[in-house]
Motif scaffolding. Sequence first.
Motif, mmCIF file in Angstrom:
data_model
loop_
_atom_site.group_PDB
_atom_site.id
_atom_site.type_symbol
_atom_site.label_atom_id
_atom_site.label_comp_id
_atom_site.label_asym_id
_atom_site.label_seq_id
_atom_site.Cartn_x
_atom_site.Cartn_y
_atom_site.Cartn_z
ATOM 1 N N MET A 315 0.820 -1.212 0.000
ATOM 2 C CA MET A 315 0.000 0.000 0.000
ATOM 3 C C MET A 315 0.854 1.262 0.000
ATOM 4 O O MET A 315 0.644 2.169 -0.818
ATOM 5 C CB MET A 315 -0.939 -0.001 1.215
ATOM 6 N N TRP A 319 0.149 1.879 -3.881
ATOM 7 C CA TRP A 319 -1.264 2.188 -4.040
ATOM 8 C C TRP A 319 -1.763 3.323 -3.171
ATOM 9 O O TRP A 319 -2.597 4.131 -3.607
ATOM 10 C CB TRP A 319 -2.095 0.915 -3.827
ATOM 11 N N ASN A 320 -1.262 3.416 -1.948
ATOM 12 C CA ASN A 320 -1.701 4.499 -1.067
ATOM 13 C C ASN A 320 -1.194 5.845 -1.583
ATOM 14 O O ASN A 320 -1.915 6.847 -1.598
ATOM 15 C CB ASN A 320 -1.192 4.224 0.352
ATOM 16 N N GLN A 323 -3.218 6.718 -4.798
ATOM 17 C CA GLN A 323 -4.555 7.222 -4.481
ATOM 18 C C GLN A 323 -4.478 8.637 -3.923
ATOM 19 O O GLN A 323 -5.303 9.494 -4.268
ATOM 20 C CB GLN A 323 -5.253 6.295 -3.490
ATOM 21 N N SER A 324 -3.489 8.913 -3.079
ATOM 22 C CA SER A 324 -3.335 10.254 -2.517
ATOM 23 C C SER A 324 -3.014 11.267 -3.605
ATOM 24 O O SER A 324 -3.537 12.394 -3.602
ATOM 25 C CB SER A 324 -2.224 10.249 -1.462
ATOM 26 N N CYS A 667 -6.773 -1.835 6.347
ATOM 27 C CA CYS A 667 -5.915 -1.974 5.172
ATOM 28 C C CYS A 667 -6.613 -2.718 4.033
ATOM 29 O O CYS A 667 -6.946 -3.904 4.163
ATOM 30 C CB CYS A 667 -4.639 -2.710 5.554
ATOM 31 N N SER A 684 -7.670 0.215 -2.983
ATOM 32 C CA SER A 684 -8.110 1.583 -2.749
ATOM 33 C C SER A 684 -8.829 1.687 -1.408
ATOM 34 O O SER A 684 -9.673 0.851 -1.081
ATOM 35 C CB SER A 684 -9.062 2.018 -3.875
ATOM 36 N N TYR A 685 -8.473 2.717 -0.641
ATOM 37 C CA TYR A 685 -9.261 3.020 0.556
ATOM 38 C C TYR A 685 -10.623 3.536 0.121
ATOM 39 O O TYR A 685 -10.742 4.304 -0.836
ATOM 40 C CB TYR A 685 -8.567 4.071 1.420
ATOM 41 N N ALA A 709 -7.365 8.320 2.018
ATOM 42 C CA ALA A 709 -6.110 7.974 1.335
ATOM 43 C C ALA A 709 -4.941 8.771 1.884
ATOM 44 O O ALA A 709 -3.916 8.208 2.296
ATOM 45 C CB ALA A 709 -6.264 8.206 -0.165
ATOM 46 N N ALA A 712 -4.244 8.025 5.607
ATOM 47 C CA ALA A 712 -3.659 6.695 5.808
ATOM 48 C C ALA A 712 -2.160 6.737 5.510
ATOM 49 O O ALA A 712 -1.337 6.171 6.251
ATOM 50 C CB ALA A 712 -4.359 5.667 4.923
ATOM 51 N N TYR A 713 -1.812 7.412 4.438
ATOM 52 C CA TYR A 713 -0.406 7.538 4.051
ATOM 53 C C TYR A 713 0.355 8.361 5.094
ATOM 54 O O TYR A 713 1.452 7.992 5.527
ATOM 55 C CB TYR A 713 -0.324 8.199 2.680
#
Length: 796
Positions: A315, A319-320, A323-324, A667, A684-685, A709, A712-713
């Motif tokens: 993530m 991916w995180n 997404q951000s 997660c 994806s969140y 997103a 979370a990051y």
Amino acid sequence: MQYGYFDDKNREYVITRPDIPVSWTNYLGCEKTGTVISHNAGGYMFHDSAENHRITRFRANGVPLDRPGHYVYLRDNDLKDYWSISWQPVGKSLAKAKYEVRHGLSYSIFKCSYKGIKAEQKLFIPIGEKVELWDIKVKNNSKKERSISLFPYCEFSFNLIEIDNQNLQMSLYSQGSREEDGVIEIDNFYDPDMYHFITTSFDADGFDSVRDKFIGVYNTETNPQGVIDNIMHNSVELGGNHCGAFKKAFTLKPNEEKRFIVMLGVGSLEEGKRVKAKYSDFNKVDEDFKQIKKFWKAKYSKLQIDTPNKEMNTMINTWNLYQSETNVNFSRFSSFIEVGGRTGLGYRDTAQDAMCIPHSAPVRCRERIEELLRGLTEQGYGLHLFEPDLFNPNIPKKEKRPSPTVKPEPEKGSLIHGLKDTCSDDALWLVASVCEYVKETGDLKFFDKKINYAEGSVDSVYDHLKRILDFSAKQVGESGICKGLRADWNDCLNLGGGESALTSFLHYWATSYFIEAAKKLNRVDDVEKYTNLRDKIKEACERVLWDKDWYIRGITKSGKKIGTSQDIEGKVHLESNAWAVLSGAASRERAEKAIDAIDTYLYSEYGIHLNAPSFGTPNDEIGFVTRVYKGIKENGAIFSHPNPWAWAAAALLGQGDRAMKYYNALCPAKQNDKIEIRESEPYSYCQFIMGRDHSAYGRARHPWLTGSAGWAYYSATRYMLGVRPDYDELIISPAIPHDWDGFKMTRVWRGGKYEIEVKNPNHKQAGVSEIFVNGEKVDKITPIKKGSKCKVEVIM
């Protein structure tokens, strides 16, 4: 149940079963032109605004799923059989055809093998262009020559989505089509600046630009009449529903492969001809796809981790961050949930997005911050939803295109709303965003940059921040707690004349950020003034908001406290308890009790609930939240956005085990084998997961464009792994599970590369004993020369 897997090497998610219960989407485009595309090649393309400049049409929440899209049909002319490269819209039996989808960073690849024909369709938007490329390859894996017809297809939308959905007498009679030299142009009588085109690298055998001619009035995208009959009509028309469809017949010898490029873009016929000439050269296509790969490598290489948690690595490393970045670039209103019915920037969400990734997107984050500063009023509150171009003095007035949904107040004739529409938390987030940007880049001069307010007067960035803090200091209730105004972060908690615990904690947090900046800038008077203000905020919070074992959520206009030990519904709330800790306002003893309350009342295997028990009795003094179904969204769901606040709060208290427990529960990658429950993308969140008070407990909804997103990051990298920039040093203060031996991180900060290894020989959850830089023991990690690198060893 699994529908695919993570390919970490190629940074792709690979879908091996396309019969997923919901759309799994991806985003194409790194600049202003974008496409939201599903695993079925359904979706839509837009430029700059999904509301005001739509290119292709999409029927949201429709059945069948994901219609229409950017499709490629293939027809075996001898068998008179046809299929699509993506599983839908034709939907061949999965027992007879094999499909694979690869969602990557700003591209998606669709693959199909059917009756000896292997085909691939790769979609991406080149950097610097306003065109989506369909890179198509068709190969004959059978032992005989095959006669194939290729049909690329999309349906064009009227530019303004509100008109396209509601005003057919405008949308059907103000748009026309023509074709010339292999380019189909879609014009717009309503707005002559908005033309679109579709063209190909091949000389087509025919085309259609009238949708009903190609599809047929009693057919759908599943069985288009043009493909069935293998006939095109060369149709054009002024008015009506328009599409872009071509036909190309060809033969393939055994093991032969042929390649075709389709170009869907923004611009007139002449622009289409330029693009056709450029991308008919396959080398140009390949070069531009490599640029996409290079673009993302430059971003993700700024921060990479290697931890014992495999899914966390997946993530955070790909991916995180992706997404951000998508949130910062496209904001909130271009998805399969927000389908263009609104436009502009949401103040609070954009501020938080820009705060979370200044290391990978410093220029774009600064642009967003400046847009928000211009959307700040002279009183110090932010415009909750606004079109940033309207307040940008650098954009000529004639080029400013207000959204049809942005309406001035009749009595004032202004785009600036009053307090009745103001959210109490909006602008407070911006204080941290500005400070985090400066800590990351070292650009102290940004504080003194002159930027206009929404009304037009000009002030420094620093003074904008003072107005934000001063506004919240004035907007307090009788108890000294900040007023909730129309709402705070929770849009459904409409306190009206009541008071918000969350806003007061945010006020304390933002004031702390500002004091740090004032000290760095040697603004002595402001340090004293705002330190006194912060003390006042803390005193009110501790005096008014504590309720035995946790913090309440707020106070209604009539004086009733929300979220007390006496309440049957809405007893404990995540936001106020997490922010009491994260802001630093709570004492150590109360902070630990607040986290314990979150753990006892709100934690679940799918994440932390927003409140519990859910509200079941309507009470308009508390807000619309009491009328939302139990376990959905703001009423007792696992609302993802505030979950990382609890991770960060636990980490600040040194509770590494608990922080990781919370992280793992939410997660997405850890739910890859639970898709029959989760349903939504595991990469994806999502905005929320249905709570335990709902029959669909564990089902995730509203992916991609959510503040979950960025936070979370941010919480995982800066608080749990603990690597966060300050004005003069790189702080490393992890809070990790006690059973970790350590972890590694590569972090680029101010042009220097830090190769960090954290060792945990005593299996602690937090606390740093020693730090070494290139073998030398140091007290703090200071910036190194741009372009250089160093090895950092941290002993816990």
